[in-house]
Design an enzyme around this catalytic site. Structure first.
Site, PDB file in Angstrom:
ATOM      1  N   THR A  31      46.153  49.957  34.117  1.00 26.70           N
ATOM      2  CA  THR A  31      45.038  49.341  34.634  1.00 26.70           C
ATOM      3  C   THR A  31      44.147  48.771  33.498  1.00 26.70           C
ATOM      4  O   THR A  31      44.255  49.370  32.370  1.00 26.70           O
ATOM      5  CB  THR A  31      44.251  50.498  35.003  1.00 26.70           C
ATOM      6  OG1 THR A  31      44.834  51.423  35.928  1.00 26.70           O
ATOM      7  CG2 THR A  31      42.680  50.181  35.602  1.00 26.70           C
ATOM      8  N   GLU A  64      55.431  49.440  28.106  1.00 31.00           N
ATOM      9  CA  GLU A  64      55.003  48.251  27.543  1.00 31.00           C
ATOM     10  C   GLU A  64      55.778  47.788  26.326  1.00 31.00           C
ATOM     11  O   GLU A  64      55.687  46.652  26.056  1.00 31.00           O
ATOM     12  CB  GLU A  64      53.412  48.179  27.229  1.00 31.00           C
ATOM     13  CG  GLU A  64      52.518  48.156  28.327  1.00 31.00           C
ATOM     14  CD  GLU A  64      52.256  49.767  28.975  1.00 31.00           C
ATOM     15  OE1 GLU A  64      52.754  50.636  28.463  1.00 31.00           O
ATOM     16  OE2 GLU A  64      51.255  49.812  29.680  1.00 31.00           O
ATOM     17  N   ARG A 114      40.843  46.282  27.515  1.00 26.70           N
ATOM     18  CA  ARG A 114      40.350  47.828  27.880  1.00 26.70           C
ATOM     19  C   ARG A 114      40.315  48.772  26.454  1.00 26.70           C
ATOM     20  O   ARG A 114      40.832  48.305  25.729  1.00 26.70           O
ATOM     21  CB  ARG A 114      41.260  48.164  29.102  1.00 26.70           C
ATOM     22  CG  ARG A 114      41.316  49.718  29.173  1.00 26.70           C
ATOM     23  CD  ARG A 114      42.237  50.225  30.086  1.00 26.70           C
ATOM     24  NE  ARG A 114      42.581  51.648  29.897  1.00 26.70           N
ATOM     25  CZ  ARG A 114      43.413  52.420  30.532  1.00 26.70           C
ATOM     26  NH1 ARG A 114      44.089  51.855  31.637  1.00 26.70           N
ATOM     27  NH2 ARG A 114      43.583  53.721  30.454  1.00 26.70           N
ATOM     28  N   ASN A1013      48.951  56.568  40.089  1.00 29.04           N
ATOM     29  CA  ASN A1013      47.641  56.623  39.915  1.00 29.04           C
ATOM     30  C   ASN A1013      47.222  55.011  39.610  1.00 29.04           C
ATOM     31  O   ASN A1013      46.051  54.816  39.632  1.00 29.04           O
ATOM     32  CB  ASN A1013      47.520  57.164  38.290  1.00 29.04           C
ATOM     33  CG  ASN A1013      46.006  57.242  38.055  1.00 29.04           C
ATOM     34  OD1 ASN A1013      45.224  57.556  38.812  1.00 29.04           O
ATOM     35  ND2 ASN A1013      45.578  56.767  36.693  1.00 29.04           N
TER      36      ASN A1013
END
Lengths: 1200, 344
Positions: A31, A64, A114, A1013
């Site tokens: 996210t 990642e 973020r 999630n």
């Protein structure tokens, strides 16, 4: 060229360009960047080609770090490659990013910037992630809006090919990534015109090839490395020029102008603000207002941040500038200033030191932090920054947007300041709930207006931190001019409340301007509704002259068969009342979009939506607002008198949506919070709650064990406790030979229940005379709430049974233990939380929890309230979430910490033994602590020891230290909890390492078979045949057998459990895991919204998963016995075909509807997988295997 | 023309042996094997209105569950662009069968309401079905609805389906109408080209241990043929050539087929026997039928069809109440308690 307008968000705008210009796309969910990967994966699954007619190869990696590795490899072969990420994900890419840049490889990583987790995790936006990548040698290009996100994405792809320097293109998480805005699309022709083919050819030619072999990635020595590192300088030096050229070419093609740094404002400005990202929008609006009033102010928008275009920056500033405020959306503790500030200071200093300085005098530069974790940054705050620059003695370093009453760094926003909105602009706010479709309808309205009218449209959506019963607030703007307001609505022309129940909780009309329109979904008709409105709402309606309209959307939605999806009832009302579009036209558009969205699934939903739309407009009614307030009484959040001070001061304002007003001093300095706060958040979201019938109950405890929210409790107590019970409090005789003469009560917490029905569906006690009645049944909450509240309060006052009175190893025995995990914000019917709660019941008073990032860390640790709680003695689980990827290691560290403390405590105790009671010391050191009884005895000994130590006096350092460590003499456990994304993928390396150690940790994997999630992306736990994001075409490879891998070590306890299939085995496995002195791994089948099933049937799905052999139950307990058989298969041979199980879940069923032949083939393979695994496990069950382990592995084996 | 040739709903069939709806007739491959086994026409399993609606509604619900609630997970499933509902799959199967099969393909629709969904009749026609069988499957469990009202709404469904398609229409009914002959005539009057007698109502069972109602499929028994035999005998005489008649339930052997034809059926439909004995059972039944025809010197189906119908029978009253008396008189203790004769 045709102009093509659309309304999309920043993620999609970016992904569109990246997809068109890439051949290899390596992705991993995080996210707020996940939607970029999801779009790419979805397009690839649908066969959409890139600009050159080839479908890009989209691959999800294990992390990642893996995505960056794959990216690096693909680039080395000369394939155009891209990735998307954010936050910690970007940090995981950094090692490869140094390499990619060092090798001068064109590449782009698009980052929805973020917050990086520090004292807390945050999914929201700031620049702390990208700032950590600024040393990697990648160029960095910042976008400030959705339009720019698309445009800069293209410029980044073009420039990197020419420059050979890789690019990070970033934009603000959520504010830009998730804002829906009218933008002008770039076409494929634009892309073709701008992407230089000769640069692509040159890039390909540099790719590693055995046909012209080269070696890269050599190791170098002091004689060579330094020079080699400097050899690429000219490429970085050339990059700003290349970007500028790309921007110019872009402008020639599209008419949209961008510069490396752009100046806006008065040509003779004295005060200038510098920033990058979405904050530019609010600052520019402020600037317009100020310059219109004649103020000499300006703004520098930084677009290319690395390589920092120092000369261009200085040149962009007007010579008149006297003072500059540099705003950074990040924080670097200990630095003389935040990064952009330092760059500006350096650029100015160097500029002043040049032969022809631009300024007579070095401008004063101050630096401020703003907008961390998407904290609002609005024109009032921007105004405060301009004001601060005008101050005689401005703060050199400041914050804006918060109140810092500790270090007094903050400057106060100008709350009176308003941007003069253009005539004809409409601002609308909608308060709804996640389940009612409000957000979806509003996104649709934005698209309707943005794509079918001349108006510009913007939509931004705010969600709360709960998954069940979450409140959503939609902020929509429509207007005749482009919308740059990158902040929430401050004065709404239209407010809609889609849920009557929210009226008393949120001060929604405070956001309404005078004369606004208020649309209310009301169960009360127009002539009755007034008296049901809370006092505050009545006041606002009267004083602001607000027009009130009502409609009973719930009734209409239910009657047309839409359930609780009231969106298509409310949406036409918005259009009818707001006048943004003629109603007829709006209705036609709504219907067309319904047809587009649902038409492909069949006509029924379309028809029902149409019926809802048509009835909606007929039943919308205006209410005459009376002159006077008729309702009195308090509304808002209340907590009981005995609530802790922290809850009153901090939690309550957070719950009321007023957290922004809390000053710095309200917060803990290190991110530590008290536990047990969910009980103060009485959400009352269930429409129906379970009511217990003691006459039918058979005392089994199943309702309590399956309850995802600990909202159904079981208590066994002595009859005397019934004294003073309120009327209607139910109890029965407890049937147990272990504990005669006791009473039993099953009680619902009426305000904490989500109404998920799982308890009712699992209840085996049916009425003899009326089979549909069970010992627990759903009843309307409205009718029972008051009585059940009284009953719950009384129930809560009854002390829980002593932990050693009933054996724990049964469902019943486990359920009389107090849950120390309660009322979480997990989805209604969540399949994970019952396991977490059970762990808290069995071991909660003596464990530390290491929780991987994911659903369990969010429902377990997301403010404003947290579900982990304490027992009456104040003991309970201590909890922390480190990262997504390191949880096993984190937990192992906790174990080592426990052991270190214990070792010291034992040493001190032995040293002090001569001065203490010899028997007490010996028993404290030697007594077993395996059972609750033994644990209780040890606690008593430790209490005695503390008393004895205190008697010795605290002058002796040994005494002081032992007093501090005495509690460590009571056995402590470590539970490592996380989902399959962690255990199977990103954290597997660490998990593997911990399993291979002999440390005594317990690992609970909540296996939902998907990244729940972040919205259901495939993991290696995803089964063959399931459709998930990143596996849109149905996953082709089988699920990884994590248990088998763990069993291979032979030293770890391993179990696979499914509560709904065998609750006793579940309890037993958790107890055995706790008892096993080495590492234990328990893999728990967890139903999930992402399975596409009716969550009230959670336990039935688990049962069928086991019955079909899809999820075998087993326990593997290593044994030293010569002929021991460590593997026990606990489930029976499959009794139904796997097809019967999977056909009940949409994750499998979709594929049979989208790709029937593939689905059929995968189903055959799934059955073969199940058959083969069963055959394998059956053989395992017969195998004798001896494990030669040492007795106390945690103390000896791993010592060097 | 073969001596077994017959005509059903205006379709020329090689034999009167038709495969009624079963798991075998839902897949093109297995339908092909049924044809190879000897089936002269294939009736697809019914497309159930409730199933079509439920699939659409439930799938939509679960796909949207949790959407728009939580900032990290704005939805839980990838966007599905091409989505094939069970109705669309059904239509696709019709097309595939038409490509693979030589024998007529009869689609089947199970309607309980005359809502907009009868548009599927049109789609079925467009998909290439040779005929449509409308399955009226309804229990009169609503105490507020009387028999005539229920019949009227059934006829309304027939009318709507008839209006929406031009291909031959058969209506499969249950034996539970209070005035069956009248209702059958009304159905034909409303536009049906034929009647299929009868629907077998699967009666639910109970699991005594769990006290749950469980669906249980019982394959038909040969004695179940009696009911259609009686009614075909009666209706053949009343409807004469205005409608085709199909016997369904209890056709297991060539002799059963012969009986059906004798009372006036145009075709005999088989499911249970084929499920039990396999697709090649068609050939067996066909052989038995031919042997029976040889033994009884019938040269064609046309010749034997209806020769023992109510009107043609030498004892018409035997099809009515008198039959009951006869049975009681001939009753002996049953050999097989599972094959008790049906009390009328």
């Amino acid at each position: 060229m045709d102009q093509q307008w659309t309304c999309i968000d920043g993620n999609e705008a970016t992904a569109r360009v990246a997809y068109a210009l890439s051949e290899v796309i390596a992705i991993y969910p995080i996210t707020p960047s996940s939607p970029m990967g999801e779009s790419a994966d979805g397009w690839a699954a649908a066969g959409k080609p890139n600009l050159w007619g080839v479908v890009p190869d989209v691959v999800e990696m294990q992390s990642e770090a893996g995505a960056a590795g794959a990216l690096h490899g693909a680039l080395q072969r000369g394939a155009l490659s891209v990735s998307f990420t954010a936050s910690q994900g970007l940090l995981l890419m950094i090692p490869n990013m140094f390499k990619i840049a060092g090798e001068l490889t064109p590449a782009v990583i698009h980052v929805s910037a973020r917050t990086v987790a520090t004292h807390a995790l945050s999914i929201f936006g700031d620049h702390s992630d990208v700032m950590h990548a600024r040393t990697t040698g990648w160029a960095m290009l910042a976008s400030a809006s959705v339009q720019e996100a698309q445009d800069m994405a293209l410029i980044a792809h073009v420039a990197t090919l020419r420059a050979r320097v890789p690019f990070i293109h970033f934009f603000d998480g959520f504010r830009t990534s998730h804002e829906v805005l009218s933008i002008e699309l770039v076409s494929d022709d634009d892309l073709r015109a701008l992407v230089p083919e000769e640069d692509i050819l040159a890039f390909r030619a540099r790719g590693l090839s055995p046909d012209a072999p080269l070696v890269r990635g050599t190791a170098q020595n002091p004689d060579a490395f330094f020079q080699g590192r400097e050899a690429g300088n000219r490429f970085h030096l050339a990059t700003p020029g290349i970007v500028a050229a790309a921007m110019e070419a872009f402008e020639r093609r599209t008419g949209r102008h961008y510069g490396l740094v752009e100046y806006a404002g008065a040509p003779d400005a004295e005060r200038v603000v510098v920033l990058m990202g979405s904050g530019i929008g609010a600052t520019e609006e402020t600037l317009q207002t100020l310059t219109a009033a004649g103020e000499r102010v300006g703004l520098v928008k930084v677009r290319l941040y690395r390589p920092f275009p120092a000369e261009q920056f200085v040149a962009a500033l007007p010579q008149s500038v006297r003072s500059i405020a540099v705003l950074d959306r990040t924080k670097e503790p200990g630095s003389p200033g935040e990064p952009l500030y330092l760059d500006v200071v350096a650029a100015l200093a160097e500029g002043m030191d040049s032969a022809h300085p631009r300024f007579a005098r070095m401008p004063r530069v101050i630096g401020g932090r703003y907008g961390l974790s998407s904290k609002e940054f609005d024109p009032g705050m921007a105004k405060a920054v301009f004001d601060e620059l005008a101050a005689q003695d401005p703060k050199r370093h400041f914050t804006v947007g918060i109140t810092d009453d500790v270090t007094h760094l903050s400057i106060a926003p100008d709350t009176e300041f308003r941007y003069q909105r253009p005539a004809g602009e409409v601002q609308a706010m909608f308060f709804g709930m996640g389940s009612d479709g409000t957000v979806g309808a509003n996104k649709n309205s934005v698209k309707i207006i943005g794509e079918n009218t001349d108006l510009w449209a913007q939509g931004y959506f705010v969600y709360d931190s709960k998954k069940a019963g979450s409140v959503t607030v939609s902020h929509l703007r429509f207007g005749p001019t482009p919308i740059r307001s990158t902040y929430l609505i401050e004065g709404a022309d239209f407010v809609a409340c889609h849920q009557f129940g929210l009226l008393g909780k949120l001060a929604m009309l405070e956001h309404a301007r005078d004369g606004a329109t208020f649309l209310l979904n009301s169960p009360f008709p127009a002539d009755e509704v007034w008296d049901h409105l809370p006092e505050g709402i009545q006041e606002q309606l009267i004083h602001k002259g607000i027009k009130l309209w009502v409609i009973d959307a719930d009734k209409i939605a239910a009657e047309v068969g839409m359930g609780n999806r009231i969106n298509t009832v409310m949406q036409p009302c918005f259009f009818a009342l707001s006048g943004v579009l003629p109603t007829d036209e709006a209705v036609a558009h709504i219907k067309a979009s319904v047809e587009k969205a649902y038409g492909k699934r069949g006509p029924v939903i379309v028809e029902r939506n149409f019926a809802a739309i048509d009835r909606s407009l007929k039943e919308l009614t205006q209410v005459e607002v009376p002159q006077a307030v008729t309702h009195s009484g308090s509304s808002g959040i209340t907590v009981p008198d005995d609530a802790p001070d922290f809850v009153r001061r901090v939690t309550v304002p957070l719950l009321a949506g007023e957290g922004d007003l809390l000053p710095v001093s309200a917060f803990p300095v290190d991110g530590s919070f008290i536990t047990g706060t969910t009980k103060y958040e009485k959400r009352a979201i269930a429409r129906e709650i379970p009511i217990w019938d003691p006459e039918l109950c058979i005392d089994c405890g199943k309702c309590a064990i399956v309850c995802p929210h600990a909202a159904i409790r079981m208590k066994v107590y002595e009859p005397a406790w019934l004294e003073g019970a309120p009327e209607g409090f139910r109890s029965k005789d407890f049937r147990s030979k272990d504990l005669p003469g006791h009473k039993l009560t099953i009680q619902v917490a009426p305000d904490d229940c989500t109404g998920c029905v799982v308890c009712v569906n699992v209840c085996p006690a049916k009425s003899k005379t009326e089979v549909r009645r069970r010992a627990i049944g759903m009843e309307p909450a409205m009718e029972h709430r008051d009585a059940e509240r009284r009953a719950w309060q009384f129930f809560d006052s009854i002390p829980p049974l002593a932990r050693d009175l009933l054996p724990r190893a049964s469902v019943k025995g486990s359920q009389v233990l107090e849950p120390l995990f309660e009322f979480s914000g997990a989805c209604a019917g969540c399949g994970e939380t019952p396991y977490v709660k059970l762990v808290s019941q069995l071991f909660g008073d003596r464990i530390v929890v290491a929780n991987a990032t994911g659903c369990s860390s969010i429902y377990g640790g997301n403010l404003p309230t947290t579900p982990w709680t304490v027992d009456r003695d104040g003991r309970g689980p201590a909890w922390n979430n480190s990262l997504f990827e390191d949880t096993a290691e984190f937990g192992m560290g906790m174990r080592m910490g426990s052991e270190a403390r214990l070792a010291r405590a034992r040493l001190l105790l032995e040293r002090l033994a001569p001065r203490l009671d010899g028997a007490l010391v010996r028993e404290t050191l030697e007594a077993p602590q395996d059972t609750e009884l033994q644990l209780r005895a040890q606690r008593r000994r430790v209490a005695d020891l503390v008393t004895a130590l205190q008697a010795l006096g605290t002058d002796d350092p040994d005494v002081r230290h032992l007093l501090a460590l005495a509690d460590d003499l009571v056995s402590k456990g470590v539970w490592i909890i996380g989902g399959d994304g962690w255990a199977y993928d990103i954290g597997f390396g660490g998990l593997d390492h911990v399993l291979a150690s002999s440390r005594n940790v317990n690992i609970l994997v909540l296996d939902t078979e998907v990244y729940s999630n972040t919205g259901g992306q495939a993991s290696k736990a995803t089964p063959r045949g399931a459709v998930a994001k990143f596996a849109s075409f149905g996953k082709a490879t089988p699920k990884k057998d994590l248990g088998a891998l763990a069993m291979a070590y032979g030293t770890a306890y391993v179990a696979q459990i499914a509560l709904g299939a065998n609750d006793t085995q579940t309890v037993k496995a958790l107890l055995e895991a706790d008892a096993w002195p080495g590492p234990s791994l328990v893999i728990a089948y967890s139903t999930c919204t992402a399975h596409g099933m009716d969550m009230s049937q959670s336990m039935e799905h688990m049962r069928d998963a086991v019955r079909s052999g899809y999820w075998p139950l087993y326990r593997f307990q290593p044994t030293a016995t010569e002929d021991g058989q460590p593997f026990k298969l606990d489930s029976r041979e499959p009794s139904i075909p796997v097809r019967d199980f999977v056909s009940t879940e949409a994750r499998f069923a979709i594929l049979s509807r989208t790709h029937p032949e593939r689905s059929e083939r995968l189903l055959e393979l799934m059955q073969a997988d199940v058959d083969e695994r069963w055959r394998y496990y059956e053989q395992l069950a017969a195998i004798s295997r001896t494990v030669h382990s040492v007795d106390s592995p945690q103390y000896e084996e791993d010592s060097p | 023309m073969s001596r077994l040739a017959t005509n059903y709903l205006g379709l020329d069939l090689r034999t009167p042996l038709v495969a009624s709806a079963s798991p075998f007739t839902g897949q093109p491959e297995s339908a092909l094997r049924m044809q190879e086994g000897g089936a002269a026409a294939i009736v697809l399993p019914s497309l159930f209105e409730e199933e079509v609606v439920r699939e659409e509604v439930e799938l939509s619900q679960v796909l949207e569950q949790g959407a728009g609630s939580f900032a990290e997970a704005l939805d839980y499933f990838p966007t599905v662009d091409a989505f094939e509902s069970s109705a669309e799959r059904y239509l696709a199967v019709i097309g595939q069968m038409k490509e693979k099969l030589d024998v007529p393909v009869i689609a089947s629709l199970n309607a309980t309401s005359s809502g907009g969904w009868v548009r599927f009749a049109k789609l079925i026609e467009e998909a290439g079905a040779d005929a449509l069988e409308l399955n009226l499957y309804r229990l009169g469990a609503d105490p507020t609805r009387d028999g005539s009202g229920m019949e009227a709404s059934d006829l309304e469904v027939v009318r709507r389906v008839r209006e929406s398609t031009d291909i031959p229409l058969a209506v499969k009914i249950s034996p539970y109408y209070s005035a069956l002959a009248n209702f059958a005539a009304s159905v034909v009057e409303t536009g049906a080209n034929g009647l299929v007698l009868f629907n077998r109502f699967y009666q639910p069972d109970l699991d005594a241990d769990t006290r749950e109602v469980v669906p249980r499929l019982e394959l038909s028994q040969p004695w179940e043929l009696r009911l259609p035999l009686r009614w075909i005998a009666i209706l053949r005489s009343q409807l004469a050539t205005r409608a085709s008649l199909a016997a369904s339930s209890g056709v297991h052997t060539g002799i059963d087929a012969a009986k059906a034809l004798l009372v006036g059926a145009d075709v005999a439909m088989m499911t249970s026997a084929v499920l039990r004995k396999g697709r090649e059972h068609f050939a067996t039944v066909e052989k038995e039928l031919v042997e029976w025809m040889d033994a009884n010197e019938y040269t064609s189906v046309a010749e034997l069809r209806g020769s023992v119908s109510y009107a043609a029978s030498d004892d018409p009253s035997a099809f009515e109440r008198a039959n009951y008396v006869k049975i009681l008189r001939s009753w002996n203790a049953p050999h097989d308690p599972t094959s008790r004769p049906q009390m009328p």
